[in-house]
Design an enzyme around this catalytic site. Structure first.
Site, PDB file in Angstrom:
ATOM      1  N   SER A 183       0.909  -7.261  -9.451  1.00 14.38           N
ATOM      2  CA  SER A 183       2.312  -8.032  -9.600  1.00 14.38           C
ATOM      3  C   SER A 183       3.944  -6.937  -9.145  1.00 14.38           C
ATOM      4  CB  SER A 183       2.973  -9.007 -10.015  1.00 14.38           C
ATOM      5  OG  SER A 183       3.795 -10.136  -9.954  1.00 14.38           O
ATOM      6  N   GLU A 238       5.071 -18.604 -10.937  1.00 18.07           N
ATOM      7  CA  GLU A 238       6.443 -17.677 -11.010  1.00 18.07           C
ATOM      8  C   GLU A 238       6.332 -18.803 -10.091  1.00 18.07           C
ATOM      9  OE1 GLU A 238       5.238 -13.989  -8.763  1.00 18.07           O
ATOM     10  OE2 GLU A 238       6.046 -14.958  -7.363  1.00 18.07           O
ATOM     11  N   TYR A 239       6.150 -20.000  -9.683  1.00 19.41           N
ATOM     12  CA  TYR A 239       6.493 -20.930  -8.336  1.00 19.41           C
ATOM     13  C   TYR A 239       7.677 -22.306  -9.937  1.00 19.41           C
ATOM     14  CZ  TYR A 239       3.157 -20.701  -4.726  1.00 19.41           C
ATOM     15  OH  TYR A 239       2.882 -19.641  -3.065  1.00 19.41           O
ATOM     16  N   ARG A 250     -10.712 -50.443 -16.921  1.00 24.70           N
ATOM     17  CA  ARG A 250     -11.476 -50.105 -16.451  1.00 24.70           C
ATOM     18  C   ARG A 250     -13.002 -50.388 -16.925  1.00 24.70           C
ATOM     19  NH1 ARG A 250     -13.264 -45.246 -18.590  1.00 24.70           N
ATOM     20  NH2 ARG A 250     -13.988 -44.494 -16.857  1.00 24.70           N
ATOM     21  N   LYS A 286       2.152 -18.694   0.292  1.00 20.84           N
ATOM     22  CA  LYS A 286       1.115 -18.260   0.593  1.00 20.84           C
ATOM     23  C   LYS A 286      -0.333 -18.840   0.524  1.00 20.84           C
ATOM     24  CE  LYS A 286       2.573 -13.364   2.384  1.00 20.84           C
ATOM     25  NZ  LYS A 286       3.070 -12.285   2.420  1.00 20.84           N
ATOM     26  N   GLY A 290       1.079  -1.064   0.017  1.00 19.40           N
ATOM     27  CA  GLY A 290      -0.119  -0.216  -0.056  1.00 19.40           C
ATOM     28  C   GLY A 290       1.297   1.297  -0.144  1.00 19.40           C
ATOM     29  N   ALA A 322      -5.494 -10.069   2.620  1.00 17.33           N
ATOM     30  CA  ALA A 322      -6.544 -11.123   1.754  1.00 17.33           C
ATOM     31  C   ALA A 322      -7.144 -11.728   2.518  1.00 17.33           C
ATOM     32  CB  ALA A 322      -5.900 -11.518   0.360  1.00 17.33           C
TER      33      ALA A 322
HETATM   34  N1  NAP Z   1       4.270  -8.079  -0.269  1.00 17.53           N
HETATM   35  C1  NAP Z   1       3.806  -8.421  -1.488  1.00 17.53           C
HETATM   36  O1  NAP Z   1       5.105  -8.692  -2.514  1.00 17.53           O
HETATM   37  C2  NAP Z   1       2.731  -8.291  -1.949  1.00 17.53           C
HETATM   38  C3  NAP Z   1       3.050  -8.640  -4.154  1.00 17.53           C
HETATM   39  C4  NAP Z   1       1.717  -8.923  -4.560  1.00 17.53           C
HETATM   40  C5  NAP Z   1       0.687  -8.683  -3.410  1.00 17.53           C
HETATM   41  N2  NAP Z   1       0.536  -8.749  -2.628  1.00 17.53           N
HETATM   42  C6  NAP Z   1      -1.412  -8.061  -1.882  1.00 17.53           C
HETATM   43  O2  NAP Z   1      -0.926  -6.731  -1.582  1.00 17.53           O
HETATM   44  C7  NAP Z   1      -1.644  -7.227  -0.308  1.00 17.53           C
HETATM   45  C8  NAP Z   1      -1.009  -6.293   0.990  1.00 17.53           C
HETATM   46  O3  NAP Z   1       0.169  -7.461   1.031  1.00 17.53           O
HETATM   47  P1  NAP Z   1       0.969  -6.632   1.572  1.00 17.53           P
HETATM   48  O4  NAP Z   1       2.358  -6.874   2.334  1.00 17.53           O
HETATM   49  O5  NAP Z   1       1.361  -5.145   1.400  1.00 17.53           O
HETATM   50  O6  NAP Z   1       0.232  -6.292   3.030  1.00 17.53           O
HETATM   51  P2  NAP Z   1      -0.041  -7.507   4.251  1.00 17.53           P
HETATM   52  O7  NAP Z   1       0.740  -8.135   5.451  1.00 17.53           O
HETATM   53  O8  NAP Z   1      -1.261  -8.481   3.547  1.00 17.53           O
HETATM   54  O9  NAP Z   1      -1.989  -6.706   5.322  1.00 17.53           O
HETATM   55  C9  NAP Z   1      -1.603  -5.536   6.438  1.00 17.53           C
HETATM   56  C10 NAP Z   1      -2.622  -4.761   5.881  1.00 17.53           C
HETATM   57  O10 NAP Z   1      -3.277  -5.153   6.386  1.00 17.53           O
HETATM   58  C11 NAP Z   1      -4.185  -4.299   7.373  1.00 17.53           C
HETATM   59  N3  NAP Z   1      -5.237  -5.224   7.218  1.00 17.53           N
HETATM   60  C12 NAP Z   1      -5.526  -6.633   8.247  1.00 17.53           C
HETATM   61  N4  NAP Z   1      -6.536  -6.850   9.038  1.00 17.53           N
HETATM   62  C13 NAP Z   1      -6.792  -5.929   8.820  1.00 17.53           C
HETATM   63  C14 NAP Z   1      -8.517  -5.861   8.869  1.00 17.53           C
HETATM   64  N5  NAP Z   1      -9.260  -6.499   8.995  1.00 17.53           N
HETATM   65  N6  NAP Z   1      -9.092  -4.385   8.548  1.00 17.53           N
HETATM   66  C15 NAP Z   1      -8.593  -3.476   7.835  1.00 17.53           C
HETATM   67  N7  NAP Z   1      -7.683  -3.596   7.323  1.00 17.53           N
HETATM   68  C16 NAP Z   1      -6.652  -4.771   8.277  1.00 17.53           C
HETATM   69  C17 NAP Z   1      -3.310  -4.418   8.315  1.00 17.53           C
HETATM   70  O11 NAP Z   1      -3.740  -2.992   8.506  1.00 17.53           O
HETATM   71  P3  NAP Z   1      -2.411  -2.683  10.415  1.00 17.53           P
HETATM   72  O12 NAP Z   1      -1.794  -2.184   9.923  1.00 17.53           O
HETATM   73  O13 NAP Z   1      -4.302  -1.642  10.876  1.00 17.53           O
HETATM   74  O14 NAP Z   1      -2.096  -4.039  11.346  1.00 17.53           O
HETATM   75  C18 NAP Z   1      -2.569  -3.623   6.676  1.00 17.53           C
HETATM   76  O15 NAP Z   1      -2.349  -2.410   7.112  1.00 17.53           O
HETATM   77  C19 NAP Z   1      -1.980  -8.776  -0.151  1.00 17.53           C
HETATM   78  O16 NAP Z   1      -3.198  -9.207  -0.187  1.00 17.53           O
HETATM   79  C20 NAP Z   1      -1.002  -9.195  -0.631  1.00 17.53           C
HETATM   80  O17 NAP Z   1      -1.181 -10.758  -0.489  1.00 17.53           O
HETATM   81  C21 NAP Z   1       1.488  -8.179  -1.472  1.00 17.53           C
END
Ligand code: NAP
Length: 472
Positions: free
Chosen positions: A128, A189-190, A444, A259, A15, A76
């Site tokens: 991605s 990717e896997y 079969r 994941k 984010g 997610a």
């Molecule tokens: N990391 C990567 O490389 C990557 C790559 C591609 C896609 N993604 C996808 O992008 C999304 C975000 O990934 P990320 O790694 O940045 O973060 P994340 O670790 O998957 O999620 C953390 C975020 O979710 C919030 N959150 C969790 N539960 C919540 C709830 N019940 N209500 C409101 N907010 C909630 C957290 O808020 P708090 O701060 O309050 O806990 C935090 O802002 C995921 O779906 C992930 O699979 C990630």
């Protein structure tokens, strides 16, 4: 005052970087995070930027220009529904919610219908490229109504990676199509990652030093195999741990994490009766690797051959290169076959050439090779299987002797190469005019009177044999 062009909820690693990317393209961005201290820290860390930090969802929604464009980047699953539920009463007709996380496409389809029923618009977009991609330009796979895509297009096209001036984002299709394609992208990717690891494992067993292996991957990154994953593999192998001064890779525990998107891909392939044996092998290799304690115990009980590889190093490098290249083609052929099958089943109108083209930049599987895939589908949109494209057909023909020798060498030396061998098995099965399924049909029919067709009779006519009784 409503002044932000775009809003983002969820200030974790993805984010935060996406917000900075959007802001850097001249948009004002409003941000909200459940833990509001994170919002304060983030905004304070970036003074002078057009960011609006908000403390409540009400304040967040009120800060956005209409129709509001709100991207959710939270964990997610349940959290996405929780955020949507809180947003719905605060939004107005035609506002747009974008889920940019790794959501399961069936969840996206459910949310699409749910939000449409509320008079709201929804885009399920796979993103991605990890942290760096999110900041500098990811590959984005949005799904949803074409009219909603048109509204989001200027922002998405401006933040996406660019290759040859083309943004790495297209409207993938309606409903869950975007998240579906992102899921298969992750499955591919896997496959890529496991194939690279198998090449490394062969080199390791053949006595190459980590430095030698780093040099091989660095060199491969200049040729046919050029890709982000080959590039980072070379760099990872070069990295020394500052303490003992050893290559860090050799200090890392051999237990792979995951994941879930790989497993979702497998389940979907099974549901659609599409063979993705290379991706399957890659997911299963991660699972077996995670059973470290069992493997350590079994290593004392189950014996294999003594490793003895006499192939000259330069020759082995060439052979493994070819095995990797051929296996990678098979892996993509399988992943694309699954996308094609599902796209037809759901009438998503997917364009495989354009999908491959948006994977050329920004994402983890970005590679020179994807240009060839784009070309293959541009010259023949009805291509039945990637392996049948003239370019790939020739590569598979040119590499197959080395590919076979590598699989044989690994097998004779007891080195596991599940993805290399699954790829070769797929290639040999796919090109077999006759498979032993005739005997299978006999079995079969023998035990279950399931009937069979005959080679000497018209297709569609079914026969049964009165097989002899078995006396046990
Ligand atoms: N990391 C990567 O490389 C990557 C790559 C591609 C896609 N993604 C996808 O992008 C999304 C975000 O990934 P990320 O790694 O940045 O973060 P994340 O670790 O998957 O999620 C953390 C975020 O979710 C919030 N959150 C969790 N539960 C919540 C709830 N019940 N209500 C409101 N907010 C909630 C957290 O808020 P708090 O701060 O309050 O806990 C935090 O802002 C995921 O779906 C992930 O699979 C990630």
């Amino acid at each position: 005052m409503s002044q932000a062009d775009f809003g983002l909820i969820g200030l974790a690693v993805m984010g935060q970087n996406l917000v900075l990317n959007v802001e850097s393209r001249g948009f004002t961005v409003s941000v909200y995070n459940r833990t509001t201290a994170t919002t304060d820290e983030f905004v304070a860390k970036h003074p002078g930027k057009n960011l609006i930090g908000t403390q409540s969802l009400e304040e967040f929604v009120g800060s956005l220009k209409r129709p509001r464009k709100i991207q959710i980047m939270v964990k997610a699953g349940g959290p996405v529904d929780a955020v949507i539920e809180q947003l719905i009463p605060l939004l107005d007709q035609d506002d747009i919610i974008i889920d940019g996380g790794n959501s399961l496409y069936t969840d996206t389809e459910r949310r699409d219908a749910w939000l449409a029923g509320q008079g709201l618009r929804f885009i399920g977009a796979g993103v991605s490229g990890g942290e760096e991609g999110a900041r500098k330009g990811p590959s984005i796979m949005p799904g949803g109504p074409a009219s909603t895509w048109e509204v989001m297009k200027p922002i998405f096209e401006s933040i996406a990676a660019k290759v040859d001036g083309e943004p790495c984002v297209i409207h993938i299709g309606p409903g869950g199509a975007g998240h579906y394609v992102k899921m298969i992208h992750n499955g591919i990717e896997y496959g890529d990652m496991q194939l690279i690891c198998e090449a490394y494992n062969i080199f390791k067993h053949a006595g190459f030093t980590t430095e030698e292996m780093a040099a091989i991957f660095n060199e491969w990154n200049e040729g046919d195999l050029q890709s982000y994953l080959i590039q980072i593999t070379g760099k990872a192998l070069e990295q020394k741990d500052p303490e003992p001064g050893q290559p860090i890779v050799e200090l890392i525990v051999d237990k792979a994490g995951q994941k879930g998107t790989g497993q979702w891909t497998l389940l979907n392939a099974a549901e659609n009766a599409v063979v993705i044996s290379t991706i399957n092998a890659a997911v299963e290799a991660r699972i077996l690797s995670s059973q470290k304690a069992q493997r350590v115990a079994a290593s004392q009980e189950l014996h294999g051959p003594t490793v003895a590889i006499s192939t000259a190093k330069a020759e082995l490098v060439k052979k493994v290169h070819d095995a990797l290249y051929a296996s990678k083609i098979v892996s993509y052929a399988q992943g694309l076959d699954l996308i094609k099958t599902m796209g037809e089943k759901k009438s998503w109108g997917l364009d495989l050439g354009r999908i491959a083209s948006i994977w050329r930049g920004g994402c983890i599987i970005r590679a020179r090779f994807l240009n060839r895939i784009t070309d293959a589908y541009r010259s023949n949109p009805a291509l039945v299987n990637l392996m049948l494209d003239p370019f790939f057909k020739k590569v598979l023909s040119d590499t197959q002797q080395n590919w076979r020798e590598v699989v044989a060498l690994a097998s004779l030396n007891g080195i596991p190469v599940p993805a290399f061998s699954a790829s070769l098995g797929y290639y040999d099965s796919y090109r077999a005019e006759r498979l032993p399924a005739n005997l299978l049909q006999a079995q079969r029919d023998f035990f279950g009177a399931h009937t069979y067709e005959r080679l000497d009779k018209p297709a569609g006519e079914f026969f049964h044999t009165d097989w002899p009784e078995v006396i046990e």
